[in-house]
Design a protein around this motif. Structure first.
Motif, PDB file in Angstrom:
ATOM      1  N   TRP A  22       0.742  -1.135  -0.020  1.00 32.22           N
ATOM      2  CA  TRP A  22      -0.128  -0.133  -0.033  1.00 32.22           C
ATOM      3  C   TRP A  22       0.856   1.387  -0.023  1.00 32.22           C
ATOM      4  O   TRP A  22       0.423   2.257  -0.683  1.00 32.22           O
ATOM      5  CB  TRP A  22      -0.996  -0.017   1.298  1.00 32.22           C
ATOM      6  N   THR A  23       1.985   1.261   0.826  1.00 40.23           N
ATOM      7  CA  THR A  23       2.798   2.351   0.889  1.00 40.23           C
ATOM      8  C   THR A  23       3.585   2.522  -0.601  1.00 40.23           C
ATOM      9  O   THR A  23       3.731   3.749  -1.323  1.00 40.23           O
ATOM     10  CB  THR A  23       3.898   2.146   1.843  1.00 40.23           C
ATOM     11  N   TRP A  24       3.848   1.405  -1.188  1.00 43.28           N
ATOM     12  CA  TRP A  24       4.689   1.650  -2.480  1.00 43.28           C
ATOM     13  C   TRP A  24       3.523   1.969  -3.568  1.00 43.28           C
ATOM     14  O   TRP A  24       3.980   3.011  -4.396  1.00 43.28           O
ATOM     15  CB  TRP A  24       4.925   0.052  -3.164  1.00 43.28           C
ATOM     16  N   GLN A  25       2.207   1.777  -3.726  1.00 36.89           N
ATOM     17  CA  GLN A  25       1.283   2.244  -4.513  1.00 36.89           C
ATOM     18  C   GLN A  25       1.159   3.752  -4.187  1.00 36.89           C
ATOM     19  O   GLN A  25       0.621   4.477  -5.367  1.00 36.89           O
ATOM     20  CB  GLN A  25      -0.040   1.450  -4.648  1.00 36.89           C
ATOM     21  N   ARG A  26       0.993   4.177  -3.080  1.00 38.14           N
ATOM     22  CA  ARG A  26       0.904   5.723  -2.821  1.00 38.14           C
ATOM     23  C   ARG A  26       2.036   6.493  -3.568  1.00 38.14           C
ATOM     24  O   ARG A  26       1.613   7.581  -4.102  1.00 38.14           O
ATOM     25  CB  ARG A  26       0.857   5.972  -1.297  1.00 38.14           C
ATOM     26  N   ARG A  27       3.114   6.032  -3.556  1.00 39.28           N
ATOM     27  CA  ARG A  27       4.266   6.679  -4.102  1.00 39.28           C
ATOM     28  C   ARG A  27       4.431   6.434  -5.847  1.00 39.28           C
ATOM     29  O   ARG A  27       4.298   7.304  -6.472  1.00 39.28           O
ATOM     30  CB  ARG A  27       5.525   6.223  -3.714  1.00 39.28           C
ATOM     31  N   GLN A  28       3.744   5.289  -6.178  1.00 41.42           N
ATOM     32  CA  GLN A  28       3.930   5.116  -7.595  1.00 41.42           C
ATOM     33  C   GLN A  28       2.662   5.398  -8.303  1.00 41.42           C
ATOM     34  O   GLN A  28       2.534   5.209  -9.439  1.00 41.42           O
ATOM     35  CB  GLN A  28       4.217   3.610  -7.874  1.00 41.42           C
ATOM     36  N   GLN A  99     -12.175   8.585  -5.202  1.00 41.53           N
ATOM     37  CA  GLN A  99     -11.401   9.834  -5.088  1.00 41.53           C
ATOM     38  C   GLN A  99      -9.867   9.696  -4.456  1.00 41.53           C
ATOM     39  O   GLN A  99      -9.842  10.690  -3.531  1.00 41.53           O
ATOM     40  CB  GLN A  99     -12.304  10.671  -4.171  1.00 41.53           C
ATOM     41  N   ASN A 100      -9.334   8.641  -4.758  1.00 42.69           N
ATOM     42  CA  ASN A 100      -8.042   8.465  -4.287  1.00 42.69           C
ATOM     43  C   ASN A 100      -7.678   8.454  -2.849  1.00 42.69           C
ATOM     44  O   ASN A 100      -6.639   8.565  -2.327  1.00 42.69           O
ATOM     45  CB  ASN A 100      -6.844   9.544  -4.800  1.00 42.69           C
ATOM     46  N   SER A 101      -9.105   7.907  -2.248  1.00 35.31           N
ATOM     47  CA  SER A 101      -8.954   7.811  -0.757  1.00 35.31           C
ATOM     48  C   SER A 101      -8.040   6.558  -0.423  1.00 35.31           C
ATOM     49  O   SER A 101      -8.165   5.418  -0.645  1.00 35.31           O
ATOM     50  CB  SER A 101     -10.216   7.242  -0.473  1.00 35.31           C
ATOM     51  N   GLN A 102      -6.880   6.988   0.288  1.00 36.37           N
ATOM     52  CA  GLN A 102      -5.897   6.114   0.630  1.00 36.37           C
ATOM     53  C   GLN A 102      -6.360   5.357   1.995  1.00 36.37           C
ATOM     54  O   GLN A 102      -5.939   4.265   1.913  1.00 36.37           O
ATOM     55  CB  GLN A 102      -4.725   6.895   0.924  1.00 36.37           C
ATOM     56  N   ALA A 103      -7.239   5.629   2.644  1.00 40.35           N
ATOM     57  CA  ALA A 103      -7.848   4.860   3.778  1.00 40.35           C
ATOM     58  C   ALA A 103      -8.491   3.727   2.909  1.00 40.35           C
ATOM     59  O   ALA A 103      -8.489   2.549   3.474  1.00 40.35           O
ATOM     60  CB  ALA A 103      -8.792   5.533   4.620  1.00 40.35           C
ATOM     61  N   ARG A 104      -9.370   3.842   1.928  1.00 40.91           N
ATOM     62  CA  ARG A 104      -9.954   2.860   1.332  1.00 40.91           C
ATOM     63  C   ARG A 104      -9.164   1.787   0.450  1.00 40.91           C
ATOM     64  O   ARG A 104      -9.389   0.813   0.376  1.00 40.91           O
ATOM     65  CB  ARG A 104     -10.950   3.310   0.284  1.00 40.91           C
ATOM     66  N   PHE A 105      -8.029   2.505  -0.080  1.00 39.22           N
ATOM     67  CA  PHE A 105      -7.082   1.728  -0.671  1.00 39.22           C
ATOM     68  C   PHE A 105      -6.427   0.791   0.614  1.00 39.22           C
ATOM     69  O   PHE A 105      -5.936  -0.344   0.297  1.00 39.22           O
ATOM     70  CB  PHE A 105      -5.857   2.572  -1.147  1.00 39.22           C
ATOM     71  N   PHE A 106      -5.997   1.559   1.646  1.00 43.65           N
ATOM     72  CA  PHE A 106      -5.543   0.513   2.705  1.00 43.65           C
ATOM     73  C   PHE A 106      -6.403  -0.765   2.923  1.00 43.65           C
ATOM     74  O   PHE A 106      -5.919  -1.765   3.138  1.00 43.65           O
ATOM     75  CB  PHE A 106      -5.062   1.496   3.903  1.00 43.65           C
TER      76      PHE A 106
END
Length: 265
Positions: A22-28, A99-106
């Motif tokens: 998940w951390t990697w996809q936030r950057r990439q 909407q690029n919600s990182q909480a949902r992606f996590f």
């Protein structure tokens, strides 16, 4: 280790791995890494459970070999796509929808960690098998694995070659195995899970092995496989893909109802 201890250990490891993913996809900005980690995680699960199981050596060794090799091939194939292409359209759609919600992606990544544990249940059954000698079920397992993984790899190569041709952009692959099924890679992936059902014959909890093909079919057919892939294909290829849907079986390979090599004019 008992089966419960194996699964708890696997759950903890996968939670950490998916957090890193998940951390990697936030950057990439490429959530496709989750598919790579899912495939690699199942290979790690096969190795861990085979090494710590209480069954005979032969079924545990075959579990480590077959599960590890299947995982390596699929993870390498998926990683090649993630590294060399833009984010898969399915994940682009989710990114826009959420909407690029990182909480949902996590939460999405952690759900995939739990799915690794779920799909590892057949491995627990195989690793507990006390049968020390090869049987007809052992032979069947190996033959099923060889045939299904080879044909899945063939389908992946055929699609990759089609996608690499710039003249085929926005068109639908109708060559090779894709003439007989809209998702031959999914079909043979599903068949592959019957290998562990055969390997588990003789185990006290052999019924657990059926979780593989049953759960995989449910996910491919109704949840995350066919529905997402076909929705994305309709968004990008429209009428061409609708014609493909009309002519070509969805999952189980069979002869097309019309010449699937022709695109509508």
């Amino acid at each position: 280790m008992s089966g419960g201890q194996q699964l708890l250990c696997l759950a903890a490891v996968m939670a950490v791995i998916m957090t890193l993913g998940w951390t990697w996809q936030r950057r990439q900005r490429n959530a496709g890494i989750v598919d790579v980690l899912w495939a690699a995680g199942l290979g790690a699960a096969a190795l861990l459970i085979a090494a710590t199981g209480r069954g005979a050596l032969l079924p545990r060794a075959l579990l480590a070999l077959l599960g590890g090799a299947w995982s390596w091939r699929l993870a390498a194939h998926l990683w090649h796509r993630v590294r060399g292409e833009a984010e898969d359209g399915r994940y682009q759609h989710l990114r826009s929808h959420w909407q690029n919600s990182q909480a949902r992606f996590f939460l999405f990544f952690q759900a995939q960690a739990l799915l690794v544990v779920l799909f590892a249940l057949p491995f627990v059954a195989v690793a507990a098998n006390p049968e020390p000698r090869a049987t007809i079920w052992t032979v069947l397992a190996v033959l099923l694995w060889l045939g299904s993984v080879a044909l899945e790899a063939m389908a992946d190569r055929q699609l990759a070659a089609f996608r690499a041709d710039p003249n085929q952009r926005w068109k639908t692959c109708r060559t090779g195995l894709w003439r007989y099924s809209r998702h031959p890679n999914y079909f043979f992936e599903w068949v592959h899970w019957f290998s562990y059902v055969a390997l588990a014959v003789g185990s006290a909890n052999a019924w657990l092995a059926w979780c593989g093909p049953v759960v995989m079919y449910v996910f491919l057919r109704w949840i995350s496989g066919v529905p997402y892939t076909e929705a994305q294909a309709l968004r990008t290829r429209g009428d061409d893909y609708r014609a493909y849907q009309r002519s070509t079986p969805m999952l189980f390979p069979w002869f097309p109802r019309s010449d699937a090599h022709r695109s509508p004019r």
